[in-house]
Design a protein around this motif. Structure first.
Motif, PDB file in Angstrom:
ATOM      1  N   PRO B  52       0.838  -1.211   0.000  1.00  0.00           N
ATOM      2  CA  PRO B  52       0.000   0.000   0.000  1.00  0.00           C
ATOM      3  C   PRO B  52       0.867   1.252   0.000  1.00  0.00           C
ATOM      4  O   PRO B  52       2.013   1.220   0.470  1.00  0.00           O
ATOM      5  CB  PRO B  52      -0.798  -0.122   1.312  1.00  0.00           C
ATOM      6  CG  PRO B  52      -0.030  -1.066   2.150  1.00  0.00           C
ATOM      7  CD  PRO B  52       0.710  -1.978   1.233  1.00  0.00           C
ATOM      8  N   PRO B  53       0.339   2.370  -0.534  1.00  0.00           N
ATOM      9  CA  PRO B  53       1.146   3.595  -0.595  1.00  0.00           C
ATOM     10  C   PRO B  53       1.605   4.055   0.794  1.00  0.00           C
ATOM     11  O   PRO B  53       0.885   3.888   1.778  1.00  0.00           O
ATOM     12  CB  PRO B  53       0.199   4.627  -1.222  1.00  0.00           C
ATOM     13  CG  PRO B  53      -0.899   3.836  -1.824  1.00  0.00           C
ATOM     14  CD  PRO B  53      -1.004   2.555  -1.062  1.00  0.00           C
ATOM     15  N   LEU B  54       2.797   4.617   0.829  1.00  0.00           N
ATOM     16  CA  LEU B  54       3.331   5.144   2.083  1.00  0.00           C
ATOM     17  C   LEU B  54       2.816   6.563   2.263  1.00  0.00           C
ATOM     18  O   LEU B  54       2.918   7.386   1.341  1.00  0.00           O
ATOM     19  CB  LEU B  54       4.871   5.138   1.993  1.00  0.00           C
ATOM     20  CG  LEU B  54       5.668   5.497   3.230  1.00  0.00           C
ATOM     21  CD1 LEU B  54       5.458   4.465   4.341  1.00  0.00           C
ATOM     22  CD2 LEU B  54       7.162   5.567   2.892  1.00  0.00           C
ATOM     23  N   PRO B  56       2.747  10.368   3.321  1.00  0.00           N
ATOM     24  CA  PRO B  56       3.839  11.355   3.447  1.00  0.00           C
ATOM     25  C   PRO B  56       4.089  11.764   4.906  1.00  0.00           C
ATOM     26  O   PRO B  56       3.165  11.800   5.711  1.00  0.00           O
ATOM     27  CB  PRO B  56       3.340  12.555   2.641  1.00  0.00           C
ATOM     28  CG  PRO B  56       2.226  12.046   1.811  1.00  0.00           C
ATOM     29  CD  PRO B  56       1.632  10.895   2.532  1.00  0.00           C
ATOM     30  N   PHE B  57       5.331  12.029   5.225  1.00  0.00           N
ATOM     31  CA  PHE B  57       5.689  12.583   6.530  1.00  0.00           C
ATOM     32  C   PHE B  57       6.889  13.505   6.353  1.00  0.00           C
ATOM     33  O   PHE B  57       7.609  13.427   5.359  1.00  0.00           O
ATOM     34  CB  PHE B  57       5.969  11.487   7.569  1.00  0.00           C
ATOM     35  CG  PHE B  57       6.925  10.420   7.112  1.00  0.00           C
ATOM     36  CD1 PHE B  57       6.442   9.222   6.608  1.00  0.00           C
ATOM     37  CD2 PHE B  57       8.292  10.593   7.194  1.00  0.00           C
ATOM     38  CE1 PHE B  57       7.307   8.226   6.180  1.00  0.00           C
ATOM     39  CE2 PHE B  57       9.173   9.600   6.772  1.00  0.00           C
ATOM     40  CZ  PHE B  57       8.671   8.402   6.260  1.00  0.00           C
ATOM     41  N   ALA B  65      13.984   8.948   9.413  1.00  0.00           N
ATOM     42  CA  ALA B  65      13.776   7.844   8.459  1.00  0.00           C
ATOM     43  C   ALA B  65      14.930   7.798   7.455  1.00  0.00           C
ATOM     44  O   ALA B  65      15.421   6.719   7.105  1.00  0.00           O
ATOM     45  CB  ALA B  65      12.455   8.025   7.736  1.00  0.00           C
TER      46      ALA B  65
END
Lengths: 403, 268
Positions: B52-54, B56-57, B65
């Motif tokens: 599944p899409p990650l 945004p952060f 990260a």
């Protein structure tokens, strides 16, 4: 333009002494020291490996530039707070990656040309490089190239997902068929007609052009998703062929039957198979870009909406490409064996030996990490996302036609 | 999650088939494991494709990260470099020491130029003496001088002492001749001719000449290699004349007529 020209000339000048150390100018029947005494500066610069090294590094630098642009875009995308900025850096990352991958497609050929010239200069370099002390460096290279191609195609895959209407894009069934057949046919053809025998092209060109030409007359098509998935499968197969060694030993002298490919399958470790593997990786990537362009023309790109994981793919590509350059740079330098200048100036220091791949990997990683720390710091202090201070917009930061 | 499990099962099944097939085809265990590994790589790739899409952060989380990602990449590449079989530099150090020893001595004495001049002067003197002896009707200078130059007699002395086999074999290893030539059923990749019967085709002096000047003889069937200059023209600089002679004498002892060593053709 001028900056690029100056940069390229500087590179060519640097390559002069570098290539000289690998392949000092020589003449048949005359000792290197004697010939050197009479050689002009141009003779020394225009040595066996100078132009191949120039071409290799020129293409390598375009790859490097593209991936570093992608890296900067990834950092900026992650730091962006506005959708408009994200759209811009998404586009920048895509273009950086496209330049990087576009140049990367030529790198195996340039590397092949350089190693061909090095082997031509001194045939003993070839086994040292491919079958003896440095053979496992090429195993690592195979792994790295495979990972880079997997990552660059994964980026295309993620890019496709943000195109509205991508599900309608289809391609001739011949494209995935040729992808699957390519490593098999090419290995056979290149075994029968080795490089540089042009006869091989009589078999390979029709095969490669079949999707573009015959595809127009064959109505059978498959979805873009299917083509790309078959492509991923073939990138894994290509990587597998590239990485399969003749024997799991660091030098030919230690080869025993328990660590050697069965003789019937030894063709997997020979150059025709390795060339086929490299070409399969390239062919798949080109097909994927063709599909991507078709998707762009038939659908609408939503810039800025790319999966966030793609930014880590850009970082991965930059890091891995530079690490691989370090690895191959180590190989080129180590080819001088126990000489500072090959066969000319012996290296009497205690470090005059071939290091292990493990030891080299530590150094290459250390250098790559240091480089990334410097570049990251530079991006942080010079390009960090900030609110624009009254900039008058000069137009849309994203290409026309994008949402 | 179900998708991941499904793909993992498919991957393991394909890996098992590859493992079994390579086992049936006589691949060694290490290759069976390698092919299983390829199947696992493909499995990971196809699992990642459908993740599944990650979301945004940014900020500290993104920085953390990124640093974590770099640490993982660095560790993976350092570990990757360590998993392949490692060449032991100790195997090479002894060889390099032996090869470079005479050169080191010349360099350390700081008399390279002087030595070169002396060698040239000796060479001139030898030629002069030979000419005088010929004028007097005496036999020519020893063959080893013709082949190896002024310092060649050392090997002859060694040969007389019975060490020639050891010295010749050592040079075969040091100069890595086995990379291109097969001997005693070992080495060679068809780059150069098999040499088990070379003693019946060439004398020691002729072999020495071939080593010093690769263009002096062409092996039948190796025309392409000859034209391309596959045999390196470097041994006259790398090897001491005595070493060349030792290697040549040692090779000249190989007279196994059952091996089809190609006929050498004199070119110069």
């Amino acid at each position: 333009m001028l900056l690029n020209l100056i940069g390229s000339i500087t590179l060519f000048v640097i390559d002069g002494p570098t290539s000289f150390m690998n392949t000092p100018v020589r003449a048949e029947g005359v000792s290197p020291a004697e010939f050197l005494a009479t050689a002009s500066l141009w003779d020394k610069v225009f040595n066996y490996s100078w132009m191949p090294l120039n071409l290799h590094r020129l293409v390598g630098n375009v790859t490097f530039g593209g991936f570093i642009a992608g890296l900067i875009a990834a950092y900026m995308f992650m730091g962006s707070k506005k959708q408009e900025d994200r759209a811009y850096y998404d586009w920048m990352g895509f273009v950086g990656n496209m330049i990087g991958v576009g140049a990367l497609l030529f790198l195996p050929f340039m590397g092949y040309l350089l190693s061909y010239e090095l082997c031509d200069y001194d045939a003993s370099i070839c086994p040292y490089m491919m079958a003896d002390q440095l053979s496992m460096f090429f195993e690592m290279q195979g792994a790295m190239v495979g990972l880079i191609f997997l990552a660059s195609n994964y980026y295309i895959w993620l890019s496709m997902k943000r195109i509205e209407g991508v599900e309608r894009v289809r391609m001739t069934v011949l494209a995935p068929i040729v992808m699957v057949l390519l490593p098999i046919v090419m290995t056979k053809v290149l075994t029968d007609y080795p490089v540089p025998d042009a006869t091989s092209l009589a078999f390979l060109l029709p095969l490669l052009l079949a999707p573009a030409i015959l595809g127009r007359f064959i109505p059978l098509t498959v979805s873009s998703s299917t083509v790309i998935k078959v492509g991923f499968l073939m990138v894994v197969v290509g990587t597998a062929i590239w990485m399969t060694p003749h024997g799991f030993v660091p030098t030919g002298a230690k080869l025993v039957a328990e660590l050697e490919l069965p003789s019937d399958w030894n063709f997997l470790a020979l150059m025709p198979a390795k060339n086929s593997a490299a070409f399969t990786l390239i062919f798949v990537t080109v097909v994927n870009y063709v599909i991507y362009n078709r998707a762009v023309s038939q659908g609408t790109i939503v810039w800025g909406k790319i999966d966030f994981a793609s930014q880590f793919v850009l970082v991965f590509l930059a890091f891995s490409a530079i690490w691989t350059m370090g690895l191959m740079g180590a190989v080129r330098s180590l080819l001088r064996k126990y000489f500072h200048a090959y066969n000319l100036l012996p290296d009497f220091t205690a470090e005059s030996f071939t290091p292990t791949l493990s030891y080299s990997a530590w150094w290459i990683t250390g250098i790559t990490v240091t480089f990334f720390a410097v570049v990251s710091f530079a991006i942080l202090v010079t390009l960090r996302p900030s609110d624009s201070k009254g900039h008058a917009h000069e137009g849309s930061p994203v290409p026309a036609g994008a949402k | 999650m179900g998708n991941v499990i499904k793909k993992s099962v498919v991957g393991i099944v394909i890996g098992g088939i590859l493992f079994g097939a390579t086992n049936a085809l006589g691949f060694p265990l290490v290759f069976q494991m390698l092919f299983f590994g390829y199947a696992m790589l493909g499995t990971v790739v196809f699992i990642i494709l459908d993740l599944p899409p990650l979301k945004p952060f940014g900020g500290i989380k993104a920085a953390g990260a990124l640093i974590g990602f770099y640490v993982i990449l660095s560790a993976a590449y350092v570990a990757g470099g360590a998993v392949w079989p490692q060449f032991d530099p100790e195997d090479e150090k002894g060889k390099i020491d032996k090869i470079l020893k005479p050169k080191r001595e010349h360099y350390e004495s700081g008399k390279v130029d002087v030595l070169l001049q002396r060698a040239k002067a000796l060479d001139e003197k030898t030629k002069e003496l030979t000419a005088r002896l010929q004028a007097l009707g005496v036999a020519q200078a020893p063959a080893d001088q013709k082949a190896g130059g002024g310092g060649a007699p050392t090997a002859t002395t060694a040969a007389a002492g019975g060490d020639v086999a050891k010295l010749g074999a050592e040079q075969w290893e040091l100069q890595e001749c086995y990379n291109c030539h097969k001997l005693n059923g070992e080495g060679g990749k068809k780059r150069g001719p098999e040499l088990d019967n070379i003693g019946n085709l060439l004398t020691a002096d002729e072999i020495a000449l071939k080593i010093l000047d690769p263009k002096s003889y062409k092996a039948e069937g190796f025309e392409k290699e000859y034209e391309k200059g596959k045999m390196p023209d470097k041994y006259k600089d790398l090897m001491e004349p005595s070493d060349v002679q030792a290697l040549a004498v040692w090779l000249a002892g190989y007279k196994n007529a059952s091996v089809n060593t190609p006929k050498p053709i004199k070119m110069k």
